[in-house]
Design a protein around this motif. Structure first.
Motif, PDB file in Angstrom:
ATOM      1  N   TYR A  37      -1.433   3.014   6.599  1.00 26.61           N
ATOM      2  CA  TYR A  37      -0.318   3.366   5.717  1.00 26.61           C
ATOM      3  C   TYR A  37      -0.343   4.867   5.419  1.00 26.61           C
ATOM      4  O   TYR A  37       0.706   5.521   5.354  1.00 26.61           O
ATOM      5  N   SER A  48      -5.662   2.136  -0.390  1.00 29.04           N
ATOM      6  CA  SER A  48      -4.719   1.956   0.713  1.00 29.04           C
ATOM      7  C   SER A  48      -5.468   1.804   2.020  1.00 29.04           C
ATOM      8  O   SER A  48      -6.528   2.421   2.216  1.00 29.04           O
ATOM      9  N   ASP A  73       0.817  -1.215   0.000  1.00 30.35           N
ATOM     10  CA  ASP A  73       0.000   0.000   0.000  1.00 30.35           C
ATOM     11  C   ASP A  73       0.854   1.270   0.000  1.00 30.35           C
ATOM     12  O   ASP A  73       0.512   2.254  -0.662  1.00 30.35           O
ATOM     13  N   THR A  74       1.956   1.264   0.740  1.00 27.99           N
ATOM     14  CA  THR A  74       2.835   2.440   0.742  1.00 27.99           C
ATOM     15  C   THR A  74       3.375   2.723  -0.656  1.00 27.99           C
ATOM     16  O   THR A  74       3.480   3.880  -1.076  1.00 27.99           O
TER      17      THR A  74
END
Length: 338
Positions: free
Chosen positions: A219, A215, A198-199
């Protein structure tokens, strides 16, 4: 030689009530790896005198270990993140049904099942590039399939539990046909093949490689709290949307766990689960990963999450997320969402 009556009585008591001995130990298998968990566990031991023996690892490794250990497993509790992983543990038949007035009264009904319980929550939001995408075009998960976003959608793998749980919620609310339509639309809008976590999606959106992505909120909060200049600059370019506020609410996932059927210290295990629903533990549980407590009314101070504002959360029961995991994977496979 005659034994003193006190020694005989103590020996008989141990035979009659072995639970007294087992209360002082708890064997925990955990797939959570957050610094605040140290304080969480230490506080439990201080309150109860029960020592925690902890084994940490990845979810699949721990589940395989429990499976291989069988009835001889020393594990009392299994903790992990995401309803998909908790559902997998349930399907393996490792969890025991737990009856607890404390858990029933503290945890909302939609965040617990008969054999596993949610102790913190996180939301799956839409992040978008402020310069390349209009906020009004991405107000709902369904908008990710809109042809307007062709070549602009980035994602991690469709087989990842975070995406499977989201798709399971779509199936539960709208049925399989609508869910598959969404999956195919997202694939048609890919900016690139799914990759990373997700980052990575947030950073790709900030860099303009993608216009939009999904996301989990923790995150986003990590990036907002970052002291790295490049990550601070990245977040200036990214907007965050709470999806489906006018319909079902934003999809919620969980961190949680349950007691094993083969738990050698069942009384201690139930005490530990009940402790995780206490006010103090809920704060530790949520703060450890920029999440929210599962128990209503717990105050948590997290400026990054607070900056995202209030939102309407989807109240779909977590057991429904578990119910549609396999169908979600089949839909992603058919749609080519690898």
């Amino acid at each position: 030689m005659k034994q003193p009556l006190s020694l005989i009585a103590a020996a008989l008591l141990a035979l009659i009530n072995p639970a007294q001995a087992e209360e002082k130990i708890l064997n925990l298998y955990s797939a959570r790896h957050y610094q605040t968990d140290e304080a969480l566990y230490a506080n439990f031991t201080q309150q109860t005198g029960i020592k925690i023996n902890r084994i940490e690892g990845k979810e699949d490794e721990l589940l395989e270990r429990i499976k291989n250990e069988g009835s001889n497993s020393p594990a009392d509790i299994f903790l992990t993140v995401d309803a998909a992983r908790l559902a997998k543990a349930h399907e393996l038949g490792i969890f025991a049904n737990v009856t607890s007035k404390v858990l029933d009264s503290r945890l909302p009904a939609h965040l617990r099942t008969e054999d596993w319980f949610s102790f913190s929550t996180r939301a799956r939001v839409i992040v978008y590039n402020k310069a390349g995408v209009k906020a009004e075009d991405v107000q709902n998960y369904e908008d990710l399939a809109n042809p307007k976003l062709k070549g602009k959608f980035c994602s991690r793998s469709g087989s990842h539990p975070y995406n499977l749980s989201l798709m399971a919620s779509i199936i539960a609310h709208q049925g399989e046909a609508k869910a598959e339509e969404l999956a195919r639309g997202m694939v048609a809008n890919f900016a690139r093949a799914p990759k990373g976590g997700d980052t990575d999606q947030i950073k790709a959106v900030a860099a303009g490689e993608c216009g939009v992505a999904l996301s989990n909120t923790y995150y986003v909060a990590r990036m907002l709290r970052s002291t790295k200049p490049e990550e601070q600059k990245a977040m200036e370019k990214v907007g965050v949307i709470w999806p489906n506020q006018s319909t079902t609410g934003t999809h919620i996932n969980v961190s949680g766990g349950g007691m094993l059927k083969t738990a050698p210290h069942k009384e201690a295990a139930v005490k530990f689960l009940e402790y995780l629903a206490s006010d103090a533990a809920q704060r530790y549980f949520a703060d450890g990963n920029n999440e929210w407590p599962a128990v209503d009314g717990i105050k948590v101070s997290n400026p990054a999450l607070d900056s995202l504002g209030k939102f309407k959360a989807d109240k779909l029961p977590v057991k429904n997320l578990a119910m549609y995991q396999t169908k979600a994977q089949m839909i992603f496979d058919r749609a080519g969402f690898k």
